[in-house]
Motif scaffolding. Structure first.
Motif: not given
Length: 219
Positions: A69-86
């Motif tokens: 899991l990372c953002n567009a800058g390559g840094f680690p992130v967490s996700v909240r309930n209801g998150a989605s991936y695409f």
């Protein structure tokens, strides 16, 4: 010179006031990434990343990162309930269709009519503008968080951008360590002034023309 941690947090906190429950929000790297820390714990804001996440949470603590899991800058992130991936195609489709309510970006220059220059760093090689062009052009509200001047002391709020533009007339609000400017049809309006600065201090460090709101807030 970069901004101190307290000032960075102050800017992020002020930007967070522009974000309401139910919004889809895209954050740039740097100061914008601090914005989620200043939203209520039970907020329903969904943070969007160009690499394919909607529903990012706060930055994970050291040792608690998920390597997948990372953002567009390559840094680690967490996700909240209801998150989605695409995939990134869908992520950019959401941007280009105008589904992003707010984007919070950094900038190298902003002109008095809201032009944005934020992707070419003079003297440095950069891979490209990433999603900045689409976000600046299509987000419903564009907020810029930046130093008021560059490392040489030159104003970053300018009459006309001298760097290549990311997008024209796209910026709605600029937040710096000196204050908050809104971009109106008539130009820049100083709406908030941060202590210990005075209006004359802002005038001295700004090459763009601006007016002062009759309801100026001193923060």
């Amino acid at each position: 010179m970069g901004l101190g941690e307290d000032i960075r947090k102050k800017l992020a906190k002020r930007a967070a006031e522009e974000i309401k429950n139910g919004m889809l929000v895209n954050l740039g790297i740097g100061i914008p990434s601090l914005v989620p820390d200043f939203l209520p714990e039970n907020h329903t804001v969904m943070f969007h990343a160009e690499n394919g996440i909607a529903g990012m949470g706060q930055t994970p603590k050291n040792g608690e990162e998920d390597p997948h899991l990372c953002n567009a800058g390559g840094f680690p992130v967490s996700v909240r309930n209801g998150a989605s991936y695409f995939d990134s195609t869908v992520a950019f489709g959401m941007i280009r269709r105008g589904k992003v309510d707010v984007t919070v970006l950094g900038a190298l220059q902003v002109s008095e009519n809201g032009d944005l220059a934020n992707w070419i760093v003079p003297g440095k090689k950069v891979p490209g503008m990433g999603g900045a062009m689409e976000l600046a052009s299509k987000a419903k509200k564009v907020i810029v968080l930046m130093n008021h001047t560059d490392k040489w002391g030159a104003p970053k709020l300018v009459e006309t951008c001298t760097l290549p533009l990311t997008s024209k007339r796209c910026v709605h609000m600029v937040i710096t360590e000196m204050g908050v400017f809104s971009v109106s049809e008539a130009g820049l309006v100083l709406s908030d002034l941060f202590r210990p600065f005075s209006v004359s201090d802002v005038v001295q460090k700004t090459s763009a023309k601006f007016t002062v709101s009759s309801k100026l807030k001193i923060i």
